[in-house]
Motif scaffolding. Structure first.
Motif, mmCIF file in Angstrom:
data_model
loop_
_atom_site.group_PDB
_atom_site.id
_atom_site.type_symbol
_atom_site.label_atom_id
_atom_site.label_comp_id
_atom_site.label_asym_id
_atom_site.label_seq_id
_atom_site.Cartn_x
_atom_site.Cartn_y
_atom_site.Cartn_z
ATOM 1 N N HIS A 1 -11.374 38.880 -113.889
ATOM 2 C CA HIS A 1 -10.704 37.575 -113.886
ATOM 3 C C HIS A 1 -11.380 36.655 -112.862
ATOM 4 C CE1 HIS A 1 -7.642 34.485 -113.789
ATOM 5 N NE2 HIS A 1 -6.961 35.103 -114.750
ATOM 6 N N GLY B 1 -2.783 32.752 -113.269
ATOM 7 C CA GLY B 1 -3.236 31.567 -113.999
ATOM 8 C C GLY B 1 -2.900 30.283 -113.261
ATOM 9 N N HIS C 1 -5.200 29.997 -110.201
ATOM 10 C CA HIS C 1 -6.567 29.666 -110.582
ATOM 11 C C HIS C 1 -6.686 28.190 -110.968
ATOM 12 C CE1 HIS C 1 -10.636 30.290 -111.827
ATOM 13 N NE2 HIS C 1 -10.381 30.101 -113.109
ATOM 14 N N ASP D 1 0.299 37.708 -114.771
ATOM 15 C CA ASP D 1 -0.634 36.876 -115.549
ATOM 16 C C ASP D 1 -0.372 35.396 -115.282
ATOM 17 O OD1 ASP D 1 -1.800 39.076 -116.699
ATOM 18 O OD2 ASP D 1 -0.745 38.893 -118.623
ATOM 19 N N SER E 1 -14.446 46.404 -111.385
ATOM 20 C CA SER E 1 -14.605 45.046 -110.858
ATOM 21 C C SER E 1 -15.837 44.966 -109.967
ATOM 22 C CB SER E 1 -13.341 44.641 -110.079
ATOM 23 O OG SER E 1 -13.344 43.273 -109.789
ATOM 24 N N ARG F 1 -7.307 45.261 -116.148
ATOM 25 C CA ARG F 1 -6.791 43.988 -116.639
ATOM 26 C C ARG F 1 -7.399 42.793 -115.905
ATOM 27 N NH1 ARG F 1 -2.244 43.243 -119.764
ATOM 28 N NH2 ARG F 1 -1.374 41.122 -119.819
ATOM 29 N N TYR F 2 -7.585 42.936 -114.588
ATOM 30 C CA TYR F 2 -7.977 41.767 -113.793
ATOM 31 C C TYR F 2 -9.354 41.903 -113.136
ATOM 32 C CZ TYR F 2 -2.964 40.872 -114.234
ATOM 33 O OH TYR F 2 -1.690 40.663 -114.736
#
Length: 676
Positions: free
Chosen positions: A147, A75, A78, A71, A249, A143-144
């Protein structure tokens, strides 16, 4: 810093031209992660592959998942403007998994079960492996999957690199199931495999086993089908994870990294249809005297797999690798030339293994974008320069290479079958011969595409010259397509020992060359392998190697060159037959490099191909990419030690200098000219 995002499918959110590397933060303390992002921004990095070997980081114990570190890393990336190609970490099962499921470990043909401790320590047919791989993939995708940093998914890693084949009982049962689905019954299998030889007929499915080590030679049809089965099992593992990712996704491309360099055990024509973006890993062999030409061949093959569309160079090295006997460092400027050679030939990005050089582990001496010495190193300075140049080339993204007039046939079945044991000559290799023909064109400055043996006559019609240097195993469908291609005006050249067996390595009925006999207009009376290092002379000045044949031409087939020495002395060596509006040639030997270059120059001219571009050849590459809107960019890569001048008008995107009629490229340099 980030490059323009192109919304066109299938790239979607992926920045192009992409620049970056495999990023392995699990090897480092968190304070290094922040410094990595700083260095990435300074180097122009826009995309990193993340989490490839991180399974034990994300699931340190069975069913105890910990995504806190990932995570944080995602982050940070990004926030720094670096996009993520997120990997499923299933190429490296944790040690707890191997201990819980020792039956999942691969077994060799000798019956030895391999120990864990390396990557890909699993049998691709293992139900336990597939179950746990699906679980970690699901957790990641859930989870991603949405994202904003995740722009692409990277399934597994280099499928089959170290575990392409497994001979365990689980694999044996899966092999029998695969064969039953393919053949339906044992009578059909026995017939197709020719099991009457040596009394090896199967009377019960339980008797069918993988080609394990035996007292002597094994059935080649068994060996071939086992290779196909193993490839299918690896592909099934990929598909299962891909489908999980797509469900969570949507809209993000899914890929995995091929290895078109020297990897034999995947039929990448089949795999290419299963990925959204074709991606390739390519590493040069330092001891290869033709490694510069190898760059071009691997890129052309990858572009062929991508059906001419842009592809992604997922991995290559900044300098030395660690897995060769002598790991020679790349010379100054070589990193840049290698990368831009791939971009010239259709790649929409260049990534490396890896971002930061490992301080420990099996690949600690493999080069990286950030070497052990850090920022103040030659390699990192070259990395930063290349990053800026990749950024300057962003407008090239989405363009495609100008189609060639010549294509070479590349077929995995023909490769596998030719190099099985018990062939007439161990020197009759496949990949080296295809490379030799491609290299002869490359050294002459002529472009070449790569096509599958399944290409139809309509798909081949765009080419004036089609080359099949080594096609031992051939289908009737391929022969029919080549016949139609020649009849419509194409020129075909076929190398020796071609067309003689079918899909099951069974000799085609009738005289050699089997299904190609009518097309080629000749009969091969006898194969005559040459002794190690032996050469034969031809009457036209060419030199043959490895192989000769005693050939009898049909009426109407002309002899263009005869053997002057060797076991077939006086007999035909190169023959031509007119077919409709086109022509076919057959070569009864393999040629030396100098002979191939001369012959291919003659054959190109006879087929009506345009001469190579001025200035191209002998270590100078000129490749043109074009956009759908009509813009064009001429890449000039100078691998030589002297400057070259190439006719061109436009502006060099790397220097900003305008070329008025000619661009001069210094020794070891590259120019990319947006043409006026």
């Amino acid at each position: 810093m980030s490059q323009p995002v192109h919304p066109d499918s299938p790239w979607g959110r992926v920045p192009r031209l992409a620049y970056g590397a495999d990023h392995n933060p699990e090897q480092w303390d968190p304070q290094v992660w922040r410094d990595d992002v700083r260095l990435m921004r300074a180097a122009g990095v826009t995309l990193v592959s993340l989490g490839i070997f991180a399974w034990s980081w994300l699931e340190p114990e069975q069913d105890r998942f910990d995504f806190d570190g990932l995570d944080e890393v995602i982050g940070l990336l990004h926030a720094g403007g670096v996009a993520v190609d997120l990997a499923t970490p299933t190429a490296a099962p944790p040690l707890w998994f191997a201990r819980a499921h020792p039956e999942s470990l691969p077994v060799t043909a000798d019956g030895l079960r391999l120990a864990p401790g390396s990557r890909q320590s699993f049998c691709a047919s293992s139900p336990a492996y597939r179950e746990r791989a699906a679980l970690i993939t699901s957790r990641l995708a859930e989870r991603y999957g949405g994202h904003p940093a995740v722009v692409m998914w990277h399934i597994g890693n280099e499928y089959g690199n170290t575990n392409a084949h497994c001979w365990c009982e689980t694999s044996a049962a899966a092999f029998r199931h695969w064969l039953h689905a393919k053949y339906g019954d044992l009578d059909t299998l026995n017939s197709r495999w020719g099991t009457a030889f040596w009394g090896q007929r199967y009377s019960d499915w339980a008797q069918v086993a993988p080609p394990r080590t035996s007292a002597g030679s094994l059935n080649p049809a068994l060996r071939l089908d086992f290779l196909r089965f193993c490839d299918a099992e690896q592909l099934a593992c990929y598909r299962a994870e891909r489908d999980i990712v797509r469900a969570h996704s949507p809209g993000r491309p899914v890929t995995t990294n091929f290895m078109t360099g020297n990897f034999a055990w995947a039929d990448y024509w089949t795999w290419a249809a299963e990925v959204d973006v074709v991606a390739n890993d390519h590493y040069l062999t330092a001891a290869d005297p033709h490694r510069t030409a190898e760059l071009a061949f691997a890129a052309d093959l990858t572009r062929g797999l991508a059906a001419g569309r842009p592809w992604l160079l997922m991995e290559h090295s900044t300098s030395a690798v660690q897995w060769q006997p002598r790991n020679t460092a790349k010379a100054p400027g070589e990193l840049r030339r290698n990368s831009l050679t791939h971009v010239a030939r259709g790649a929409d990005g260049a990534l490396f293994f890896q971002w930061r050089q490992s301080a420990s582990g099996a690949e600690m001496w493999h080069s990286a974008m950030v070497p052990h010495g850090g920022e103040d190193t030659r390699v990192h300075r070259e990395v930063k320069r290349l990053g800026a140049e990749i950024g300057a080339l962003a407008e090239v993204a989405g363009s495609v290479c100008e189609p060639a007039e010549v294509a070479v046939v590349w077929d995995y079945d023909a490769w596998w079958a030719l190099e099985l044991p018990d062939r007439p000559s161990i020197d009759m290799t496949y990949r080296d011969e295809i490379r030799a023909w491609h290299r002869a064109l490359w050294s002459a400055g002529a472009a070449c595409d790569v096509v599958p043996a399944t290409a139809t006559a309509d798909e081949l019609a765009r080419y004036k010259l089609l080359l099949a240097p080594s096609h031992y195993a051939a289908t009737r469908e391929t022969a029919a397509a080549w016949e139609a291609y020649a009849a419509a005006g194409g020129h075909l050249v076929v190398g020796p020992f071609s067309g003689v067996v079918d899909h099951d390595d069974r000799v085609h009925p009738g005289p050699y060359p089997g299904v190609l006999r009518g097309l080629l207009g000749l009969r091969v009376d006898e194969f005559l392998p040459l002794a190690a290092g032996e050469k034969v002379a031809l009457g036209d000045g060419s030199t043959g190697r490895v192989w000769a044949e005693r050939v009898l031409p049909d009426s109407g087939t002309r002899v263009e060159a005869r053997f002057a020495t060797g076991p077939a002395s006086g007999g035909p060596a190169v023959l031509r037959a007119d077919r409709g509006a086109g022509a076919v040639r057959y070569c009864a030997t393999r040629f030396t490099d100098d002979s191939l270059r001369r012959l291919l120059t003659d054959w190109r001219a006879a087929a009506g191909c345009a001469p190579p571009p001025p200035g191209a050849g002998d270590g100078v590459e000129t490749v043109r990419r074009r956009s759908p809107g009509g813009a064009s960019w001429l890449f000039v890569v100078n691998h030589t030690s002297a400057p070259v001048a190439v006719p061109c008008t436009g502006r060099d995107l790397l220097t900003g200098v305008r070329a008025d009629g000619v661009v001069t490229v210094a020794a070891g340099d590259v120019a990319v000219v947006r043409e006026s």
